[in-house]
Design a protein around this motif. Sequence first.
Motif, PDB file in Angstrom:
ATOM      1  N   GLU A  63     -10.453 -15.037  34.221  1.00  0.00           N
ATOM      2  CA  GLU A  63     -10.891 -16.013  34.855  1.00  0.00           C
ATOM      3  C   GLU A  63     -10.343 -16.538  35.984  1.00  0.00           C
ATOM      4  O   GLU A  63     -11.202 -16.515  36.965  1.00  0.00           O
ATOM      5  CB  GLU A  63     -11.056 -17.228  33.939  1.00  0.00           C
ATOM      6  CG  GLU A  63     -11.938 -16.921  32.739  1.00  0.00           C
ATOM      7  CD  GLU A  63     -12.122 -18.334  31.843  1.00  0.00           C
ATOM      8  OE1 GLU A  63     -11.344 -19.298  31.996  1.00  0.00           O
ATOM      9  OE2 GLU A  63     -12.966 -18.347  31.413  1.00  0.00           O
ATOM     10  N   ALA A  64      -9.055 -16.276  36.294  1.00  0.00           N
ATOM     11  CA  ALA A  64      -8.338 -16.818  37.510  1.00  0.00           C
ATOM     12  C   ALA A  64      -8.753 -15.537  38.467  1.00  0.00           C
ATOM     13  O   ALA A  64      -9.136 -15.876  39.722  1.00  0.00           O
ATOM     14  CB  ALA A  64      -6.922 -17.002  37.084  1.00  0.00           C
ATOM     15  N   GLY A  65      -8.976 -14.483  38.210  1.00  0.00           N
ATOM     16  CA  GLY A  65      -8.860 -13.346  38.931  1.00  0.00           C
ATOM     17  C   GLY A  65     -10.630 -13.265  39.623  1.00  0.00           C
ATOM     18  O   GLY A  65     -10.776 -13.434  40.630  1.00  0.00           O
ATOM     19  N   LYS A  66     -11.393 -13.948  38.829  1.00  0.00           N
ATOM     20  CA  LYS A  66     -12.965 -14.149  39.074  1.00  0.00           C
ATOM     21  C   LYS A  66     -12.830 -15.425  39.933  1.00  0.00           C
ATOM     22  O   LYS A  66     -13.520 -15.119  40.962  1.00  0.00           O
ATOM     23  CB  LYS A  66     -13.551 -14.358  37.938  1.00  0.00           C
ATOM     24  CG  LYS A  66     -14.238 -12.999  37.262  1.00  0.00           C
ATOM     25  CD  LYS A  66     -15.020 -13.590  36.137  1.00  0.00           C
ATOM     26  CE  LYS A  66     -15.135 -12.157  35.291  1.00  0.00           C
ATOM     27  NZ  LYS A  66     -16.138 -12.897  34.019  1.00  0.00           N
ATOM     28  N   ASP A  67     -12.225 -16.357  39.599  1.00  0.00           N
ATOM     29  CA  ASP A  67     -12.209 -17.669  40.410  1.00  0.00           C
ATOM     30  C   ASP A  67     -11.738 -17.190  41.588  1.00  0.00           C
ATOM     31  O   ASP A  67     -12.118 -18.024  42.682  1.00  0.00           O
ATOM     32  CB  ASP A  67     -11.132 -18.745  39.586  1.00  0.00           C
ATOM     33  CG  ASP A  67     -11.258 -20.031  40.454  1.00  0.00           C
ATOM     34  OD1 ASP A  67     -12.322 -20.660  40.356  1.00  0.00           O
ATOM     35  OD2 ASP A  67     -10.330 -20.572  40.959  1.00  0.00           O
ATOM     36  N   LEU A  68     -10.890 -16.406  42.115  1.00  0.00           N
ATOM     37  CA  LEU A  68     -10.081 -16.047  43.322  1.00  0.00           C
ATOM     38  C   LEU A  68     -11.067 -14.758  43.917  1.00  0.00           C
ATOM     39  O   LEU A  68     -10.353 -14.169  44.438  1.00  0.00           O
ATOM     40  CB  LEU A  68      -8.621 -15.875  43.034  1.00  0.00           C
ATOM     41  CG  LEU A  68      -8.056 -17.114  42.574  1.00  0.00           C
ATOM     42  CD1 LEU A  68      -6.474 -16.481  42.191  1.00  0.00           C
ATOM     43  CD2 LEU A  68      -7.773 -17.863  43.782  1.00  0.00           C
ATOM     44  N   PHE A  69     -12.429 -14.897  43.843  1.00  0.00           N
ATOM     45  CA  PHE A  69     -13.225 -14.113  44.527  1.00  0.00           C
ATOM     46  C   PHE A  69     -13.243 -12.591  44.009  1.00  0.00           C
ATOM     47  O   PHE A  69     -13.585 -11.694  44.834  1.00  0.00           O
ATOM     48  CB  PHE A  69     -13.196 -14.269  45.927  1.00  0.00           C
ATOM     49  CG  PHE A  69     -12.919 -15.638  46.238  1.00  0.00           C
ATOM     50  CD1 PHE A  69     -13.920 -16.680  46.034  1.00  0.00           C
ATOM     51  CD2 PHE A  69     -11.838 -16.209  46.988  1.00  0.00           C
ATOM     52  CE1 PHE A  69     -13.682 -17.853  46.472  1.00  0.00           C
ATOM     53  CE2 PHE A  69     -11.524 -17.204  47.321  1.00  0.00           C
ATOM     54  CZ  PHE A  69     -12.632 -18.211  47.238  1.00  0.00           C
ATOM     55  N   GLY A  70     -12.535 -12.231  42.576  1.00  0.00           N
ATOM     56  CA  GLY A  70     -12.655 -10.790  42.324  1.00  0.00           C
ATOM     57  C   GLY A  70     -14.075 -10.621  41.732  1.00  0.00           C
ATOM     58  O   GLY A  70     -14.427 -11.208  40.745  1.00  0.00           O
ATOM     59  N   THR A  71     -14.466  -9.699  41.948  1.00  0.00           N
ATOM     60  CA  THR A  71     -15.628  -9.002  41.331  1.00  0.00           C
ATOM     61  C   THR A  71     -15.292  -8.461  40.059  1.00  0.00           C
ATOM     62  O   THR A  71     -14.140  -8.162  40.013  1.00  0.00           O
ATOM     63  CB  THR A  71     -16.450  -7.942  42.060  1.00  0.00           C
ATOM     64  OG1 THR A  71     -15.418  -6.808  42.364  1.00  0.00           O
ATOM     65  CG2 THR A  71     -17.026  -8.416  43.618  1.00  0.00           C
ATOM     66  N   SER A 117      -7.414 -16.495  30.258  1.00  0.00           N
ATOM     67  CA  SER A 117      -7.798 -17.188  31.523  1.00  0.00           C
ATOM     68  C   SER A 117      -7.079 -16.252  32.737  1.00  0.00           C
ATOM     69  O   SER A 117      -7.561 -16.751  33.900  1.00  0.00           O
ATOM     70  CB  SER A 117      -6.864 -18.365  31.402  1.00  0.00           C
ATOM     71  OG  SER A 117      -5.483 -18.417  31.395  1.00  0.00           O
ATOM     72  N   LEU A 118      -6.499 -15.185  32.741  1.00  0.00           N
ATOM     73  CA  LEU A 118      -5.883 -14.517  33.951  1.00  0.00           C
ATOM     74  C   LEU A 118      -7.253 -13.871  34.401  1.00  0.00           C
ATOM     75  O   LEU A 118      -7.430 -13.608  35.825  1.00  0.00           O
ATOM     76  CB  LEU A 118      -4.764 -13.405  33.467  1.00  0.00           C
ATOM     77  CG  LEU A 118      -3.516 -14.035  33.085  1.00  0.00           C
ATOM     78  CD1 LEU A 118      -2.750 -12.757  32.454  1.00  0.00           C
ATOM     79  CD2 LEU A 118      -2.979 -14.656  34.154  1.00  0.00           C
ATOM     80  N   VAL A 138      -5.996  -7.107  37.906  1.00  0.00           N
ATOM     81  CA  VAL A 138      -5.591  -8.025  37.007  1.00  0.00           C
ATOM     82  C   VAL A 138      -5.246  -7.328  35.555  1.00  0.00           C
ATOM     83  O   VAL A 138      -4.255  -6.988  35.270  1.00  0.00           O
ATOM     84  CB  VAL A 138      -6.421  -9.151  36.795  1.00  0.00           C
ATOM     85  CG1 VAL A 138      -5.718 -10.207  35.741  1.00  0.00           C
ATOM     86  CG2 VAL A 138      -6.535 -10.101  38.036  1.00  0.00           C
ATOM     87  N   ASP A 196      -3.196 -13.071  28.308  1.00  0.00           N
ATOM     88  CA  ASP A 196      -3.923 -14.476  28.274  1.00  0.00           C
ATOM     89  C   ASP A 196      -5.381 -14.305  29.046  1.00  0.00           C
ATOM     90  O   ASP A 196      -5.433 -13.810  30.137  1.00  0.00           O
ATOM     91  CB  ASP A 196      -3.043 -15.345  29.309  1.00  0.00           C
ATOM     92  CG  ASP A 196      -3.574 -16.814  29.358  1.00  0.00           C
ATOM     93  OD1 ASP A 196      -4.866 -17.051  28.727  1.00  0.00           O
ATOM     94  OD2 ASP A 196      -3.103 -17.589  30.066  1.00  0.00           O
TER      95      ASP A 196
END
Lengths: 372, 294
Positions: free
Chosen positions: B188-196, B185-186, B204, B183
């Motif tokens: 995107e979720a990683g980036k949203d949670l401050f992952g470069t 969006s996983l 992820v 998916d």
Amino acid sequence: MEQATVNETQPSPEGGNGEAIRLEGVTKRFGDFTAVDAIDLSIPRGEFFSLLGPSGCGKTTTLRMLAGFEVPSEGRILLEGEPVEDVPPYRRNVNMVFQSYALFGHLDVADNVAFGLKRRKVPKDEIGRRVDEALELVSLGSRAKSRPSELSGGQRQRVALARALVNRPAVLLLDEPLGALDLKLRRQMQVELKQIQREVGITFVYVTHDQEEALSMSDRIAVMSDGRIAQCGAPEEVYEHPNEEFVAGFIGISNMIEGVVEGPGSVKIGTGKRIQAPVPADCDAGDTVQLSVRPEKIAIDEEIEAGMIEMTGRVVSRIYHGVNTQITVELGQGAHLVALEQATYTASADDRWEEGMEVRVGWHPENCLVLR
Amino acid sequence: MPGVAGDVSSKGFWSRFLLPGGVWLLLLFVVPICLVLALSFGYTDDLGRAVYSFGLENYQDAFDPLYIPVLLRSIGFAVATAAFCLLLGYPIAYYIARYGGRRKHILIALLVIPFFVNYLVRTYAWVALLADEGLVNSALKDLGLTETGIQFVNTPYAVVGGLVYGYLVFMILPIYASLERMDGSLIEAGKDLFGTPSRVFMHVTLPQTKQGILAGCVLVFLPAVGDFVSAQLLGGPDTYMVGNLIQDQFFAASNWPFGSALTVVMMLFLSIWMLGYLRSAAREARDPVAAGGV
């Protein structure tokens, strides 16, 4: 090694002072298609703000621009006063609850929640403490070691919420977070979400197509249509005083009767009848307008009071909803009115009017809106 | 209990169609393997003919320390091949899966089409390219980059290069499939949670595509261990692999019983790896959501 550097801001507990988000002329085009068309918006700190509209209205694109997944074609986005249009998502102090939850299946619940804190290099003991707090907040303290696949839909939703809130973002973005839940659970989560928002005091930007959800949870609602904001205001305001036909039709059921302005305070409708209505000052005689009356404002037969505008018609359908009954009355010339009749302590709503009955309908002139 | 496969009568219906394939496999696959197994206990008589017997000498010979370097070299080459295939193949699979858009299927077809040409033929083409007087060396000489030419063939690099070329697609396809299933969006979720981007990849994307990587490594490693074509055409005495050793028992040395024993040992060795992979895959299958997003 790249480092995500984000300044953590503590949400002000009293909330409400200062601006969390400001959009200035924000436009997003995909090729020839304009998804978001020059919108301006200001959201104060601590507000529960909803973007409401049908699919394709641009609400999700707006949210994705706030998150940083889309870069606006034009305009400025200010987050707590700082422009962020060119700041990547991992350096923005916002977090998102995804429609699909987007939980990491290879991590347990606690590690999912800890993900953002670990990327920000928060000390280990503090991570443990904050993860526990966040899981308590969403009543999932006992499931910390579970895999997301072992949880129910509602529990996954809570994990997604905890995973975002634990970072104490300046703004929490929610993309139709309750869309995948069944009706009962959705109602329950609406109440819970609102409670949690009050408790943490974080600004929520909530995207939904469900008008009831938006009305019941929000401090303010922006109703979007075709990439622009049709109306922005408190729930009572957009419901009671929709400023255009789209808003009146999208929020709740609304009766729309087409008519032509005859003069100040007078509209002639299709049946030939002249109706007294609050015609706005900028309408001229001869303009075509829509008269909008909410179904619950319509009285039938003995309910009609002095001073009401009265018409006669024939009941063409009756739909029983339990707490109320929806009655459709044909006025002739293709004009219909929908009335909602409440079941009261004296009468159940289904025993008064039958299909085919001649009825009188009426409403107070001030409950009628004239929309262009 | 009603199963997804259908009721009892449809099971009987499909069993009938199993027969031709079953007979085919039995006669042309199981029987030859049994012959190899039987022959591995035999010996070669003075006239060089294979004789069935019950001796264990061939197995003793197979574990002769003399062959340990050959076995280690084969494993080393196969590990190197799998590693290079992973390093080359992952970015290709990633690009096609994430950014291929409407050209996805064309790009996959372009990857697969060269593999319609026989491996042996493709390896011969490499010989023509890399030989001491081959196309690459003459080009380098013409450009004045080298006077004497560079020796490519007869080196381990050429052999591993040939193996990578031969098996790369078997790495790309399973990784592509696992990336496709993931998916988006996983990320995107990683980036949203401050992952470069690099952190999101490590924390992820990589774990989410673990099964594809594992499948690709098995599909490349197993045939590469037993490969003889690349070493035979692109290598020399220093790149002798188990596959070459077995091949030589059947053709050059005419020692079929020893070749058979080597084959059996090899099959058992590879089966252990295969079983390990299948068990891990079955574990994922019991918990399918652990592999994908929720």
